[in-house]
Design a protein around this motif. Structure first.
Motif, PDB file in Angstrom:
ATOM      1  N   PRO A  66       0.808  -1.226   0.000  1.00 51.73           N
ATOM      2  CA  PRO A  66       0.000   0.000   0.000  1.00 51.73           C
ATOM      3  C   PRO A  66       0.840   1.274   0.000  1.00 51.73           C
ATOM      4  O   PRO A  66       0.462   2.268  -0.635  1.00 51.73           O
ATOM      5  N   VAL A  69       1.729   1.906  -3.491  1.00 51.51           N
ATOM      6  CA  VAL A  69       0.576   2.411  -4.243  1.00 51.51           C
ATOM      7  C   VAL A  69       0.367   3.897  -3.961  1.00 51.51           C
ATOM      8  O   VAL A  69       0.084   4.687  -4.870  1.00 51.51           O
ATOM      9  N   ASP A 124      -5.682  -1.048  -0.406  1.00 51.70           N
ATOM     10  CA  ASP A 124      -5.331  -0.759  -1.802  1.00 51.70           C
ATOM     11  C   ASP A 124      -6.516  -0.183  -2.588  1.00 51.70           C
ATOM     12  O   ASP A 124      -6.380   0.846  -3.256  1.00 51.70           O
ATOM     13  N   ASP A 399       2.334  -1.984 -10.195  1.00 50.85           N
ATOM     14  CA  ASP A 399       1.331  -0.951 -10.458  1.00 50.85           C
ATOM     15  C   ASP A 399       0.923  -0.859 -11.914  1.00 50.85           C
ATOM     16  O   ASP A 399      -0.229  -0.527 -12.220  1.00 50.85           O
ATOM     17  N   TYR A 415      -5.274  -1.282  -9.644  1.00 53.39           N
ATOM     18  CA  TYR A 415      -3.835  -1.071  -9.507  1.00 53.39           C
ATOM     19  C   TYR A 415      -3.412   0.076 -10.421  1.00 53.39           C
ATOM     20  O   TYR A 415      -3.762   0.100 -11.603  1.00 53.39           O
TER      21      TYR A 415
END
Length: 457
Positions: A66, A69, A124, A399, A415
């Motif tokens: 995370p 991200v 996420d 990603d 993603y």
């Protein structure tokens, strides 16, 4: 009145205020999420261990992914939010028109997380939703009660309730939440519950992303590097004690190398988890005694070539290999979601492909081969959400690779950019020139209709 209607109303009124639209608000939420993860990393890792003895690597994985991200959205948010020019017919462009795509947030988003990665797979989607300008209501899994309680404690310390809130509980709470008209629902879990979520969403025509599961096929052909294959399959299948929606679910191995494959796979499992995996600090437990008993019931003693032991009160099932398996075996009737791996010998790849094609579409699939024609044939014939060649599981960390299922294994991808796009409404716009005449109006009797229509081609 629905007990969660006031919270939905609070977040919706906040969303209507347009406070979530600016990049500054979105970046602030990402900063808050990052601080929550970093400042409470040890507490979050401890909760994962208490819930089902997640080993240290798998604990940190739930924090670091995370964080990655968040960094992606922080670096790319400006470009993701910017209007996107698109080509339009030359005739329209010549008369001063232009095409543009705008991305706007949906509104209040419900994120329902699973137990197997109760931080990562809850946060996420929430991070993508916040980056896209949505508010979020989080529903963590009730089967990881320590993690859920910690999130319920932490989230109010870092977020305003109108931006992000947490609802804990089980079936009753989920049922009440699903009665409400959310603007978007993101669910990760089983296909059976996914159907319930989709039916509820249909009542309000709420868009959904469903991240589900299924039996993920793996093929190992006679050209494969077996040392590489067995290590990656052994880890990919047994991480989180097999409770990973993208874990290799079963392996088809070419008959000519099957014995060699089994021997190397056994050695790999011992190297990773020892002669007594119950004592290994690197093997998580099953989420419940019920699930330990369920997975243990798939073990056919006459087909065990490695493992086979279990301890239901300890929620433990030993990493187990069954060979030679067939489609009539209990472990082949559904997603195992545990550390029991069926291995099937094959002679002809065409037969394997024809069999897999007729099964429910899987979330992932893997092939180990050095023959490009074989790889191309498999990838071109078998439908699945995503996967790897000569690797397992790692595609879900990247990603730039949209992640999600197809058919039985889910719908929608997220993603990175795909996540931002999925949690945004795509608003397609034709911007006209206010000063250039484009006469396509009646009466048509004295007009060259073909010439008028030519601007659209």
């Amino acid at each position: 009145m629905n007990p969660y209607q006031p919270l939905l109303d609070l977040q919706r009124e906040f969303f209507f205020s347009e406070a979530t639209r600016p990049a500054s608000w979105r970046l602030e939420q990402l900063d808050r999420m990052e601080r929550m993860l970093r400042e409470n990393q040890q507490a979050l890792c401890d909760a994962l261990y208490q819930d089902f003895r997640k080993p240290p690597f798998e604990q940190l994985f739930e924090i670091t992914v995370p964080l990655g991200v968040i960094q992606y959205y922080r670096e790319h948010l400006g470009a993701l939010m910017a209007p996107q020019p698109v080509a339009i017919p030359e005739g329209l462009e010549a008369t001063g028109n232009r095409g543009v795509i705008l991305k706007e947030p949906y509104g209040v988003t419900l994120v329902i997380g699973p137990f197997n990665a109760p931080i990562l797979l809850l946060l996420d989607p929430a991070i993508a939703a916040l980056a896209a300008g949505n508010t979020v209501i989080l529903k963590p899994a009730n089967t990881t009660p320590v993690t859920a309680a910690l999130l319920q404690e932490l989230v109010p310390k870092y977020f305003a309730p109108e931006a992000v809130s947490v609802i804990t509980g089980g079936r009753q709470e989920i049922s009440a939440l699903l009665e409400l008209p959310f603007d978007f629902i993101f669910f990760t879990g089983s296909s059976a519950v996914g159907k319930v979520v989709m039916r509820a969403a249909a009542e309000h025509l709420t868009p959904v992303i469903l991240e589900l599961g299924g039996q993920n096929p793996t093929v190992v052909d006679q050209t494969a590097n077996l040392d590489i294959a067995v290590d990656r399959i052994a880890w990919g299948h047994n991480a989180i004690s097999g409770q990973w929606c993208i874990a290799p679910g079963y392996v088809y191995v070419h008959r000519s190398i099957a014995d060699d494959f089994i021997g190397r796979l056994r050695r790999s499992l011992v190297a990773m988890y020892g002669e007594d995996p119950q004592q290994s600090p690197d093997l998580a437990r099953m989420i419940s005694e019920h699930d330990a008993q369920r997975v243990a019931s798939y073990i056919l003693p006459e087909k065990v070539v490695h493992g086979g032991r279990f301890d239901v009160p300890d929620r433990y099932v030993e990493p187990t290999v069954l060979y030679p398996s067939t489609w009539g075996d209990p472990a082949m009737q559904q997603e195992v979601f545990g550390p029991v791996l069926p291995v099937l010998p094959y002679d002809d790849l065409g037969d394997v492909i024809e069999t897999i094609k007729r099964k429910p579409k899987s979330l992932a699939a893997y092939i180990f081969s050095k023959d490009q024609a074989t790889i191309d044939r498999f990838l071109g014939s078998v439908s699945f959400g995503g996967g790897c060649v000569n690797q397992t599981n790692l595609h879900c960390w990247i990603d730039s690779l949209p992640f999600g299922g197809v058919g039985y294994s889910g719908m929608g991808k997220y993603y990175g950019k795909a996540g931002f796009d999925a949690l945004s409404n795509t608003k397609a716009m034709l911007i006209g020139n206010p000063d250039v005449v484009l006469d396509v109006f009646p009466p048509y009797a004295d007009k060259d209709i073909s010439a008028s229509l030519s601007v659209f081609s």
